[in-house]
Design an enzyme around this catalytic site. Structure first.
Site, mmCIF file in Angstrom:
data_model
loop_
_atom_site.group_PDB
_atom_site.id
_atom_site.type_symbol
_atom_site.label_atom_id
_atom_site.label_comp_id
_atom_site.label_asym_id
_atom_site.label_seq_id
_atom_site.Cartn_x
_atom_site.Cartn_y
_atom_site.Cartn_z
ATOM 1 N N CYS A 44 0.851 -1.195 0.000
ATOM 2 C CA CYS A 44 0.000 0.000 0.000
ATOM 3 C C CYS A 44 0.890 1.251 0.000
ATOM 4 C CB CYS A 44 -0.892 -0.026 1.244
ATOM 5 S SG CYS A 44 -1.824 1.499 1.496
ATOM 6 N N CYS A 77 0.468 3.209 3.604
ATOM 7 C CA CYS A 77 0.988 2.766 4.906
ATOM 8 C C CYS A 77 2.015 1.657 4.839
ATOM 9 C CB CYS A 77 -0.177 2.318 5.785
ATOM 10 S SG CYS A 77 -0.869 0.728 5.274
ATOM 11 N N CYS A 130 -7.043 -1.108 1.600
ATOM 12 C CA CYS A 130 -6.005 -1.615 2.495
ATOM 13 C C CYS A 130 -6.606 -1.842 3.885
ATOM 14 C CB CYS A 130 -4.880 -0.587 2.553
ATOM 15 S SG CYS A 130 -3.693 -0.895 3.867
ATOM 16 N N CYS A 176 -4.774 0.983 6.616
ATOM 17 C CA CYS A 176 -5.053 2.431 6.623
ATOM 18 C C CYS A 176 -6.392 2.750 5.956
ATOM 19 C CB CYS A 176 -3.924 3.200 5.941
ATOM 20 S SG CYS A 176 -3.867 2.982 4.149
ATOM 21 N N CYS A 180 -8.848 -5.153 -9.606
ATOM 22 C CA CYS A 180 -8.441 -4.122 -10.553
ATOM 23 C C CYS A 180 -7.925 -2.939 -9.737
ATOM 24 C CB CYS A 180 -9.651 -3.736 -11.410
ATOM 25 S SG CYS A 180 -9.258 -2.545 -12.677
HETATM 26 ZN ZN LIG Z 1 -2.544 1.082 3.699
#
Ligand SMILES: [Zn+2]
Length: 186
Positions: free
Chosen positions: A102, A105, A150, A153, A173
């Site tokens: 991510c 984070c 995610c 976060c 996607c």
């Molecule tokens: Zn994250």
């Protein structure tokens, strides 16, 4: 083959097989590895000493703090559920072994072994690192879609579709700008 048998063949061939064959091809050779293996062994694709989050301990920041921390494009996707232009991310064409974390984070979300070329212009994956993703439904295009983000976060990553390749049939996607790619070296 006479006309009658052609018609019979067409009638018995599911249209999904004809229409979806380019998406439905297996992402890896049968018997090579199971999806469970890819999920369980994802750390074999993580570079030594990579700067990633090691747990899903929630990260809660205000919008102002996210704005300061992220480049404008990543902020728009991660915090405002924006969508990058198709084909704009170099990660769509990324083929090296490694891990996709991510961009907000640092939580690892996918590996290169989970990626496939969907032809859509967005980085696409057929499975995830276990526990890394949360989902919700949205109605932004009138019909319901599955939004995913995610787990650490809650940064928006992309949308989930059920027209992916075998064996999962799933297509995550993803916006490339919401990811950070960490190539596996050595
Ligand atoms: Zn994250």
């Amino acid at each position: 083959m006479d006309r009658r048998s052609v018609l019979k063949l067409l009638a018995t061939t599911p249209m999904a097989v004809l229409a979806g064959s380019w998406f439905a091809r297996p992402a890896f050779a049968k018997g090579e590895k199971t999806v469970e293996d890819l999920q369980k062994n994802w750390k074999t694709l993580l570079a030594d000493g990579a700067d990633v989050a090691s747990d899903t301990e929630p990260v809660k920041l205000s919008n102002e703090e996210w704005k300061k921390r992220l480049p404008p494009q990543a902020y728009d996707v991660l915090r405002k559920e924006g969508t990058e232009r198709a084909g704009s991310s170099p990660l769509d064409r990324e083929k090296r072994p490694g891990v996709f974390a991510c961009a907000g984070c640092g939580l690892p979300l996918f590996t290169s072994a989970m990626k496939f070329d969907s032809g859509t212009g967005w980085p696409s994956f057929f499975t995830i690192i276990p526990g890394a993703i949360g989902t919700s439904r949205d109605f932004k295009l009138i019909f319901p879609r599955t939004e995913y983000h995610c787990a650490r976060c809650e940064g928006h990553q992309g949308h989930l579709f059920d027209d992916g390749p075998e064996p999962t049939g799933l297509r995550y996607c993803n916006n490339g700008v919401a990811l950070r790619f960490i190539p596996k070296t050595g």
